[in-house]
Design a protein around this motif. Structure first.
Motif, PDB file in Angstrom:
ATOM      1  N   LEU A  32       0.795  -1.225   0.000  1.00 51.93           N
ATOM      2  CA  LEU A  32       0.000   0.000   0.000  1.00 51.93           C
ATOM      3  C   LEU A  32       0.833   1.283   0.000  1.00 51.93           C
ATOM      4  O   LEU A  32       0.494   2.217  -0.747  1.00 51.93           O
ATOM      5  N   PRO A  33       1.914   1.399   0.783  1.00 52.88           N
ATOM      6  CA  PRO A  33       2.701   2.643   0.738  1.00 52.88           C
ATOM      7  C   PRO A  33       3.264   2.959  -0.650  1.00 52.88           C
ATOM      8  O   PRO A  33       3.272   4.125  -1.058  1.00 52.88           O
ATOM      9  N   VAL A  34       3.689   1.950  -1.377  1.00 54.12           N
ATOM     10  CA  VAL A  34       4.218   2.196  -2.718  1.00 54.12           C
ATOM     11  C   VAL A  34       3.110   2.660  -3.658  1.00 54.12           C
ATOM     12  O   VAL A  34       3.310   3.582  -4.466  1.00 54.12           O
ATOM     13  N   VAL A  39       0.516   7.236  -6.607  1.00 49.26           N
ATOM     14  CA  VAL A  39      -0.620   8.116  -6.861  1.00 49.26           C
ATOM     15  C   VAL A  39      -0.284   9.549  -6.435  1.00 49.26           C
ATOM     16  O   VAL A  39      -0.619  10.508  -7.132  1.00 49.26           O
ATOM     17  N   ALA A  40       0.406   9.702  -5.314  1.00 51.59           N
ATOM     18  CA  ALA A  40       0.812  11.036  -4.862  1.00 51.59           C
ATOM     19  C   ALA A  40       1.747  11.696  -5.880  1.00 51.59           C
ATOM     20  O   ALA A  40       1.663  12.906  -6.122  1.00 51.59           O
ATOM     21  N   LYS A  41       2.618  10.910  -6.481  1.00 50.98           N
ATOM     22  CA  LYS A  41       3.511  11.452  -7.521  1.00 50.98           C
ATOM     23  C   LYS A  41       2.706  11.958  -8.707  1.00 50.98           C
ATOM     24  O   LYS A  41       2.975  13.030  -9.250  1.00 50.98           O
ATOM     25  N   LEU A  42       1.702  11.188  -9.120  1.00 52.80           N
ATOM     26  CA  LEU A  42       0.862  11.621 -10.236  1.00 52.80           C
ATOM     27  C   LEU A  42       0.107  12.908  -9.890  1.00 52.80           C
ATOM     28  O   LEU A  42      -0.049  13.802 -10.733  1.00 52.80           O
ATOM     29  N   ILE A  43      -0.362  13.010  -8.648  1.00 47.88           N
ATOM     30  CA  ILE A  43      -1.063  14.225  -8.224  1.00 47.88           C
ATOM     31  C   ILE A  43      -0.118  15.416  -8.231  1.00 47.88           C
ATOM     32  O   ILE A  43      -0.460  16.499  -8.729  1.00 47.88           O
ATOM     33  N   LEU A  44       1.076  15.234  -7.698  1.00 48.01           N
ATOM     34  CA  LEU A  44       2.049  16.328  -7.690  1.00 48.01           C
ATOM     35  C   LEU A  44       2.480  16.715  -9.099  1.00 48.01           C
ATOM     36  O   LEU A  44       2.674  17.905  -9.394  1.00 48.01           O
ATOM     37  N   ASP A  45       2.624  15.730  -9.974  1.00 51.73           N
ATOM     38  CA  ASP A  45       2.951  16.041 -11.372  1.00 51.73           C
ATOM     39  C   ASP A  45       1.829  16.851 -12.021  1.00 51.73           C
ATOM     40  O   ASP A  45       2.079  17.761 -12.818  1.00 51.73           O
ATOM     41  N   ALA A  46       0.574  16.530 -11.675  1.00 55.96           N
ATOM     42  CA  ALA A  46      -0.560  17.268 -12.233  1.00 55.96           C
ATOM     43  C   ALA A  46      -0.572  18.704 -11.712  1.00 55.96           C
ATOM     44  O   ALA A  46      -0.876  19.637 -12.463  1.00 55.96           O
ATOM     45  N   VAL A  47      -0.237  18.894 -10.434  1.00 55.25           N
ATOM     46  CA  VAL A  47      -0.172  20.243  -9.872  1.00 55.25           C
ATOM     47  C   VAL A  47       0.954  21.030 -10.532  1.00 55.25           C
ATOM     48  O   VAL A  47       0.794  22.222 -10.864  1.00 55.25           O
ATOM     49  N   ARG A  57      -4.860  18.204 -15.351  1.00 52.35           N
ATOM     50  CA  ARG A  57      -5.152  16.901 -15.972  1.00 52.35           C
ATOM     51  C   ARG A  57      -6.639  16.601 -15.846  1.00 52.35           C
ATOM     52  O   ARG A  57      -7.244  16.881 -14.816  1.00 52.35           O
ATOM     53  N   PRO A  58      -7.219  15.983 -16.859  1.00 54.24           N
ATOM     54  CA  PRO A  58      -8.655  15.684 -16.771  1.00 54.24           C
ATOM     55  C   PRO A  58      -8.987  14.646 -15.701  1.00 54.24           C
ATOM     56  O   PRO A  58     -10.093  14.632 -15.164  1.00 54.24           O
ATOM     57  N   ASP A  59      -8.032  13.823 -15.365  1.00 54.15           N
ATOM     58  CA  ASP A  59      -8.282  12.788 -14.351  1.00 54.15           C
ATOM     59  C   ASP A  59      -7.735  13.175 -12.975  1.00 54.15           C
ATOM     60  O   ASP A  59      -7.582  12.318 -12.110  1.00 54.15           O
ATOM     61  N   PHE A  60      -7.488  14.456 -12.760  1.00 54.16           N
ATOM     62  CA  PHE A  60      -6.895  14.904 -11.498  1.00 54.16           C
ATOM     63  C   PHE A  60      -7.751  14.516 -10.292  1.00 54.16           C
ATOM     64  O   PHE A  60      -7.240  13.980  -9.305  1.00 54.16           O
ATOM     65  N   TRP A  61      -9.046  14.801 -10.370  1.00 48.80           N
ATOM     66  CA  TRP A  61      -9.907  14.520  -9.228  1.00 48.80           C
ATOM     67  C   TRP A  61     -10.101  13.016  -9.028  1.00 48.80           C
ATOM     68  O   TRP A  61     -10.331  12.557  -7.904  1.00 48.80           O
ATOM     69  N   TRP A  62      -9.969  12.250 -10.090  1.00 47.05           N
ATOM     70  CA  TRP A  62      -9.996  10.794  -9.933  1.00 47.05           C
ATOM     71  C   TRP A  62      -8.760  10.320  -9.172  1.00 47.05           C
ATOM     72  O   TRP A  62      -8.830   9.382  -8.371  1.00 47.05           O
ATOM     73  N   LEU A  63      -7.633  10.960  -9.432  1.00 48.87           N
ATOM     74  CA  LEU A  63      -6.408  10.616  -8.703  1.00 48.87           C
ATOM     75  C   LEU A  63      -6.533  10.969  -7.227  1.00 48.87           C
ATOM     76  O   LEU A  63      -6.095  10.203  -6.358  1.00 48.87           O
ATOM     77  N   VAL A  64      -7.130  12.115  -6.940  1.00 52.21           N
ATOM     78  CA  VAL A  64      -7.350  12.506  -5.537  1.00 52.21           C
ATOM     79  C   VAL A  64      -8.292  11.510  -4.865  1.00 52.21           C
ATOM     80  O   VAL A  64      -8.060  11.075  -3.721  1.00 52.21           O
ATOM     81  N   ALA A  65      -9.345  11.122  -5.553  1.00 52.51           N
ATOM     82  CA  ALA A  65     -10.280  10.133  -5.009  1.00 52.51           C
ATOM     83  C   ALA A  65      -9.588   8.789  -4.799  1.00 52.51           C
ATOM     84  O   ALA A  65      -9.812   8.114  -3.778  1.00 52.51           O
ATOM     85  N   LEU A  66      -8.728   8.409  -5.738  1.00 56.59           N
ATOM     86  CA  LEU A  66      -7.983   7.155  -5.595  1.00 56.59           C
ATOM     87  C   LEU A  66      -7.070   7.191  -4.377  1.00 56.59           C
ATOM     88  O   LEU A  66      -6.963   6.201  -3.640  1.00 56.59           O
ATOM     89  N   GLU A  67      -6.447   8.324  -4.144  1.00 57.35           N
ATOM     90  CA  GLU A  67      -5.587   8.467  -2.962  1.00 57.35           C
ATOM     91  C   GLU A  67      -6.413   8.311  -1.682  1.00 57.35           C
ATOM     92  O   GLU A  67      -5.979   7.649  -0.729  1.00 57.35           O
ATOM     93  N   LEU A  70      -7.328   4.640  -1.289  1.00 55.94           N
ATOM     94  CA  LEU A  70      -6.172   3.871  -0.802  1.00 55.94           C
ATOM     95  C   LEU A  70      -5.940   4.099   0.683  1.00 55.94           C
ATOM     96  O   LEU A  70      -5.583   3.165   1.410  1.00 55.94           O
ATOM     97  N   ALA A  71      -6.142   5.327   1.152  1.00 56.68           N
ATOM     98  CA  ALA A  71      -5.988   5.606   2.585  1.00 56.68           C
ATOM     99  C   ALA A  71      -7.029   4.855   3.405  1.00 56.68           C
ATOM    100  O   ALA A  71      -6.715   4.269   4.447  1.00 56.68           O
ATOM    101  N   VAL A  72      -8.271   4.854   2.936  1.00 57.78           N
ATOM    102  CA  VAL A  72      -9.330   4.114   3.629  1.00 57.78           C
ATOM    103  C   VAL A  72      -9.043   2.615   3.572  1.00 57.78           C
ATOM    104  O   VAL A  72      -9.209   1.895   4.569  1.00 57.78           O
ATOM    105  N   PHE A  73      -8.597   2.144   2.409  1.00 58.50           N
ATOM    106  CA  PHE A  73      -8.260   0.732   2.254  1.00 58.50           C
ATOM    107  C   PHE A  73      -7.144   0.330   3.210  1.00 58.50           C
ATOM    108  O   PHE A  73      -7.153  -0.780   3.748  1.00 58.50           O
ATOM    109  N   GLY A  74      -6.194   1.237   3.441  1.00 60.06           N
ATOM    110  CA  GLY A  74      -5.123   0.954   4.395  1.00 60.06           C
ATOM    111  C   GLY A  74      -5.662   0.737   5.798  1.00 60.06           C
ATOM    112  O   GLY A  74      -5.229  -0.174   6.509  1.00 60.06           O
ATOM    113  N   GLY A  75      -6.619   1.566   6.202  1.00 56.16           N
ATOM    114  CA  GLY A  75      -7.238   1.377   7.511  1.00 56.16           C
ATOM    115  C   GLY A  75      -8.015   0.072   7.599  1.00 56.16           C
ATOM    116  O   GLY A  75      -7.939  -0.653   8.603  1.00 56.16           O
TER     117      GLY A  75
END
Length: 173
Positions: A32-34, A39-47, A57-67, A70-75
């Motif tokens: 999960l950390p990797v 995903v965080a790298k993709l978000i930062l690249d989009a910013v 990026r058109p999928d920016f908010w999808w990347l934020v949702a995916l992050e 993943l955080a909820v999945f980690g819990g």
């Protein structure tokens, strides 16, 4: 260390499904950390792209949702792994206690008259719970090893020199 294979064999005998589910949860938690870093790298690249070109990026908010997912999945995976650890503890303790009682039932009455043997039998029954901590420690070691390997591989992918510097920095400690 020579008792580790025996303890792992007893853990497997006590519940192969529980052991398998626990290992799957630990490996998923280790990967999960990797995934979150990717995903965080993709978000930062989009910013960064937004700051240079003015386009997001058109999928920016999808990347934020995916992050967030993943955080909820980690819990969830952490709680599920804790559940399987607890279930394995109960099954392992019961399995070892039943094996001790089965062995004790095959002995003749004269064996029980020896106080040293009775003490040894009681210690074997009580120490069944101590060995569960060894199984949990091995599971944590597996999870940490997978995490270190995957994070090291991702660092080596981006900058092998950085990985070499990290290893050199850790060696003196």
């Amino acid at each position: 260390m020579r008792n580790v294979p025996v303890v792992l064999g007893l853990a497997w005998e006590s519940g192969p499904g529980v052991v398998t589910a626990g290992v799957i949860c630990r490996i998923a938690g280790a990967l999960l950390p990797v995934m979150m870093l990717a995903v965080a790298k993709l978000i930062l690249d989009a910013v960064q792209l937004r700051s240079t070109t003015g386009e997001l990026r058109p999928d920016f908010w999808w990347l934020v949702a995916l992050e967030c997912v993943l955080a909820v999945f980690g819990g969830v995976i952490g709680r599920t792994g804790g559940f399987f650890d607890s279930l394995l503890s109960d099954r392992f303790t019961r399995h070892v206690s039943v094996r001790v009682m089965a062995h004790a039932s095959r002995l003749d009455l004269s064996t029980y008259e020896d106080p040293a043997f009775h003490d040894t039998l009681e210690r074997a029954r009580v120490q069944a719970t101590d060995r569960v901590s060894m199984v949990h420690a091995l599971g944590s070691l597996l999870q940490q090893a997978v995490t270190v390997i995957t994070l090291s591989a991702s660092i080596a992918y981006f900058s092998p020199w950085l990985l070499a510097l990290l290893v050199l920095a850790v060696v003196p400690a």
